[in-house]
Scaffold this motif. Structure first.
Motif, PDB file in Angstrom:
ATOM      1  N   SER A  36       0.854  -1.185   0.000  1.00  0.00           N
ATOM      2  CA  SER A  36       0.000   0.000   0.000  1.00  0.00           C
ATOM      3  C   SER A  36       0.894   1.241   0.000  1.00  0.00           C
ATOM      4  O   SER A  36       2.079   1.174   0.365  1.00  0.00           O
ATOM      5  CB  SER A  36      -0.889   0.013   1.246  1.00  0.00           C
ATOM      6  N   LYS A  37       0.334   2.373  -0.383  1.00  0.00           N
ATOM      7  CA  LYS A  37       1.101   3.620  -0.371  1.00  0.00           C
ATOM      8  C   LYS A  37       1.634   3.920   1.029  1.00  0.00           C
ATOM      9  O   LYS A  37       2.771   4.350   1.185  1.00  0.00           O
ATOM     10  CB  LYS A  37       0.238   4.798  -0.841  1.00  0.00           C
ATOM     11  N   GLU A  38       0.807   3.701   2.032  1.00  0.00           N
ATOM     12  CA  GLU A  38       1.202   3.991   3.410  1.00  0.00           C
ATOM     13  C   GLU A  38       2.383   3.122   3.843  1.00  0.00           C
ATOM     14  O   GLU A  38       3.351   3.611   4.427  1.00  0.00           O
ATOM     15  CB  GLU A  38       0.022   3.799   4.371  1.00  0.00           C
ATOM     16  N   TYR A  39       2.302   1.823   3.553  1.00  0.00           N
ATOM     17  CA  TYR A  39       3.380   0.919   3.941  1.00  0.00           C
ATOM     18  C   TYR A  39       4.645   1.205   3.137  1.00  0.00           C
ATOM     19  O   TYR A  39       5.753   1.209   3.680  1.00  0.00           O
ATOM     20  CB  TYR A  39       2.943  -0.539   3.768  1.00  0.00           C
ATOM     21  N   LEU A  40       4.484   1.483   1.858  1.00  0.00           N
ATOM     22  CA  LEU A  40       5.628   1.803   1.012  1.00  0.00           C
ATOM     23  C   LEU A  40       6.319   3.075   1.514  1.00  0.00           C
ATOM     24  O   LEU A  40       7.558   3.147   1.570  1.00  0.00           O
ATOM     25  CB  LEU A  40       5.153   1.979  -0.434  1.00  0.00           C
ATOM     26  N   ARG A  41       5.525   4.053   1.911  1.00  0.00           N
ATOM     27  CA  ARG A  41       6.081   5.302   2.463  1.00  0.00           C
ATOM     28  C   ARG A  41       6.894   4.994   3.725  1.00  0.00           C
ATOM     29  O   ARG A  41       7.990   5.509   3.906  1.00  0.00           O
ATOM     30  CB  ARG A  41       4.941   6.271   2.755  1.00  0.00           C
ATOM     31  N   GLU A  42       6.365   4.144   4.607  1.00  0.00           N
ATOM     32  CA  GLU A  42       7.104   3.740   5.818  1.00  0.00           C
ATOM     33  C   GLU A  42       8.445   3.118   5.454  1.00  0.00           C
ATOM     34  O   GLU A  42       9.470   3.393   6.086  1.00  0.00           O
ATOM     35  CB  GLU A  42       6.303   2.718   6.628  1.00  0.00           C
ATOM     36  N   CYS A  43       8.438   2.249   4.447  1.00  0.00           N
ATOM     37  CA  CYS A  43       9.671   1.577   4.018  1.00  0.00           C
ATOM     38  C   CYS A  43      10.693   2.582   3.518  1.00  0.00           C
ATOM     39  O   CYS A  43      11.879   2.511   3.874  1.00  0.00           O
ATOM     40  CB  CYS A  43       9.372   0.562   2.908  1.00  0.00           C
ATOM     41  N   TYR A  44      10.257   3.526   2.703  1.00  0.00           N
ATOM     42  CA  TYR A  44      11.187   4.517   2.154  1.00  0.00           C
ATOM     43  C   TYR A  44      11.687   5.489   3.221  1.00  0.00           C
ATOM     44  O   TYR A  44      12.829   5.943   3.151  1.00  0.00           O
ATOM     45  CB  TYR A  44      10.582   5.241   0.946  1.00  0.00           C
ATOM     46  N   ILE A  45      10.887   5.794   4.212  1.00  0.00           N
ATOM     47  CA  ILE A  45      11.366   6.616   5.329  1.00  0.00           C
ATOM     48  C   ILE A  45      12.464   5.859   6.072  1.00  0.00           C
ATOM     49  O   ILE A  45      13.495   6.431   6.438  1.00  0.00           O
ATOM     50  CB  ILE A  45      10.201   7.018   6.257  1.00  0.00           C
ATOM     51  N   ALA A  46      12.260   4.572   6.281  1.00  0.00           N
ATOM     52  CA  ALA A  46      13.288   3.750   6.941  1.00  0.00           C
ATOM     53  C   ALA A  46      14.572   3.705   6.116  1.00  0.00           C
ATOM     54  O   ALA A  46      15.675   3.821   6.660  1.00  0.00           O
ATOM     55  CB  ALA A  46      12.758   2.337   7.193  1.00  0.00           C
ATOM     56  N   PHE A  47      14.436   3.562   4.787  1.00  0.00           N
ATOM     57  CA  PHE A  47      15.629   3.589   3.922  1.00  0.00           C
ATOM     58  C   PHE A  47      16.368   4.910   4.080  1.00  0.00           C
ATOM     59  O   PHE A  47      17.583   4.959   4.226  1.00  0.00           O
ATOM     60  CB  PHE A  47      15.253   3.448   2.442  1.00  0.00           C
ATOM     61  N   MET A  48      15.608   6.002   4.011  1.00  0.00           N
ATOM     62  CA  MET A  48      16.174   7.347   4.056  1.00  0.00           C
ATOM     63  C   MET A  48      16.954   7.576   5.352  1.00  0.00           C
ATOM     64  O   MET A  48      17.973   8.264   5.362  1.00  0.00           O
ATOM     65  CB  MET A  48      15.011   8.346   3.968  1.00  0.00           C
ATOM     66  N   ASN A  49      16.467   6.990   6.428  1.00  0.00           N
ATOM     67  CA  ASN A  49      17.092   7.187   7.739  1.00  0.00           C
ATOM     68  C   ASN A  49      18.165   6.153   8.064  1.00  0.00           C
ATOM     69  O   ASN A  49      18.765   6.215   9.135  1.00  0.00           O
ATOM     70  CB  ASN A  49      16.018   7.187   8.823  1.00  0.00           C
ATOM     71  N   ASN A  50      18.396   5.218   7.166  1.00  0.00           N
ATOM     72  CA  ASN A  50      19.410   4.188   7.405  1.00  0.00           C
ATOM     73  C   ASN A  50      20.798   4.775   7.149  1.00  0.00           C
ATOM     74  O   ASN A  50      21.077   5.233   6.046  1.00  0.00           O
ATOM     75  CB  ASN A  50      19.163   2.989   6.489  1.00  0.00           C
ATOM     76  N   PRO A  51      21.675   4.768   8.161  1.00  0.00           N
ATOM     77  CA  PRO A  51      23.003   5.375   7.984  1.00  0.00           C
ATOM     78  C   PRO A  51      23.870   4.651   6.942  1.00  0.00           C
ATOM     79  O   PRO A  51      24.843   5.223   6.449  1.00  0.00           O
ATOM     80  CB  PRO A  51      23.634   5.289   9.379  1.00  0.00           C
ATOM     81  N   ASN A  52      23.515   3.429   6.596  1.00  0.00           N
ATOM     82  CA  ASN A  52      24.293   2.688   5.600  1.00  0.00           C
ATOM     83  C   ASN A  52      23.835   2.957   4.172  1.00  0.00           C
ATOM     84  O   ASN A  52      24.434   2.455   3.228  1.00  0.00           O
ATOM     85  CB  ASN A  52      24.208   1.182   5.873  1.00  0.00           C
ATOM     86  N   ARG A  53      22.771   3.732   4.000  1.00  0.00           N
ATOM     87  CA  ARG A  53      22.224   4.040   2.679  1.00  0.00           C
ATOM     88  C   ARG A  53      23.133   5.038   1.966  1.00  0.00           C
ATOM     89  O   ARG A  53      23.568   6.026   2.556  1.00  0.00           O
ATOM     90  CB  ARG A  53      20.823   4.616   2.851  1.00  0.00           C
ATOM     91  N   MET A  54      23.419   4.785   0.685  1.00  0.00           N
ATOM     92  CA  MET A  54      24.241   5.707  -0.098  1.00  0.00           C
ATOM     93  C   MET A  54      23.509   7.044  -0.242  1.00  0.00           C
ATOM     94  O   MET A  54      22.288   7.074  -0.373  1.00  0.00           O
ATOM     95  CB  MET A  54      24.545   5.120  -1.479  1.00  0.00           C
ATOM     96  N   GLU A  55      24.270   8.126  -0.244  1.00  0.00           N
ATOM     97  CA  GLU A  55      23.684   9.468  -0.240  1.00  0.00           C
ATOM     98  C   GLU A  55      22.768   9.723  -1.439  1.00  0.00           C
ATOM     99  O   GLU A  55      21.680  10.267  -1.284  1.00  0.00           O
ATOM    100  CB  GLU A  55      24.791  10.529  -0.180  1.00  0.00           C
ATOM    101  N   HIS A  56      23.185   9.315  -2.642  1.00  0.00           N
ATOM    102  CA  HIS A  56      22.334   9.558  -3.813  1.00  0.00           C
ATOM    103  C   HIS A  56      21.028   8.765  -3.737  1.00  0.00           C
ATOM    104  O   HIS A  56      19.996   9.190  -4.226  1.00  0.00           O
ATOM    105  CB  HIS A  56      23.087   9.285  -5.122  1.00  0.00           C
ATOM    106  N   LYS A  57      21.070   7.622  -3.075  1.00  0.00           N
ATOM    107  CA  LYS A  57      19.851   6.825  -2.889  1.00  0.00           C
ATOM    108  C   LYS A  57      18.913   7.509  -1.883  1.00  0.00           C
ATOM    109  O   LYS A  57      17.693   7.455  -2.028  1.00  0.00           O
ATOM    110  CB  LYS A  57      20.182   5.419  -2.393  1.00  0.00           C
ATOM    111  N   ARG A  58      19.488   8.158  -0.875  1.00  0.00           N
ATOM    112  CA  ARG A  58      18.668   8.870   0.106  1.00  0.00           C
ATOM    113  C   ARG A  58      17.857   9.976  -0.563  1.00  0.00           C
ATOM    114  O   ARG A  58      16.700  10.201  -0.201  1.00  0.00           O
ATOM    115  CB  ARG A  58      19.533   9.481   1.197  1.00  0.00           C
ATOM    116  N   GLU A  59      18.453  10.650  -1.528  1.00  0.00           N
ATOM    117  CA  GLU A  59      17.730  11.694  -2.251  1.00  0.00           C
ATOM    118  C   GLU A  59      16.585  11.080  -3.058  1.00  0.00           C
ATOM    119  O   GLU A  59      15.474  11.610  -3.077  1.00  0.00           O
ATOM    120  CB  GLU A  59      18.677  12.486  -3.154  1.00  0.00           C
TER     121      GLU A  59
END
Length: 138
Positions: free
Chosen positions: A104-127
């Motif tokens: 769902s959009k809501e669950y997908l949004r939660e997942c992407y917020i978690a990605f964005m806040n993951n310190p191991n995520r590459m900077e260009h991916k965070r954008e």
């Protein structure tokens, strides 16, 4: 890159190849964003599958599975375009779009917020994640 039509075709082909009900396959992450219309394309299709319908041994009939350890946990490349995850997403966090079950959009949004806040995520991916969260919030 895979657009919405290609995702639908590949998920249906995957369902037929392994004799799975198409609703046992839940499309997530980038492919779900494409299905919701917030992205035009994605490089692969991540799917979560119910263990009640297929075993990992069954998937190996397609050939050796390539294991990945990523931000979303364990996954296995089953076909060149599909990575399968051994998780099962609750039905309450899914929707059906054009016959394909996806996050769902809501669950997908939660997942992407978690990605964005993951310190191991590459900077260009965070954008990219930030832009996806913004689009899912509309």
């Amino acid at each position: 890159m895979l657009n919405k039509q290609a995702i639908i075709e590949k998920v249906n082909a995957f369902s037929q190849k392994f004799d799975l009900p198409v609703n046992a396959i839940v499309v997530g992450y980038g492919a779900a964003a494409v299905m919701h219309g917030v992205r035009e394309d994605t490089r692969d299709i991540d799917v979560d599958m119910s263990g009640n319908h297929i075993t990992w041994v069954d998937l190996q009939t397609a050939g050796p599975l390539k294991y990945h350890k990523g931000l979303t946990g364990d996954s296995y490349s089953v076909t060149p375009d599909i990575d399968a995850h051994p998780e099962e997403v609750p039905e309450s966090k899914t929707v059906v779009i054009d016959g394909i079950t996806c996050y769902s959009k809501e669950y997908l949004r939660e997942c992407y917020i978690a990605f964005m806040n993951n310190p191991n995520r590459m900077e260009h991916k965070r954008e990219q994640d930030r832009l996806t969260v913004e689009a899912l919030s509309k």
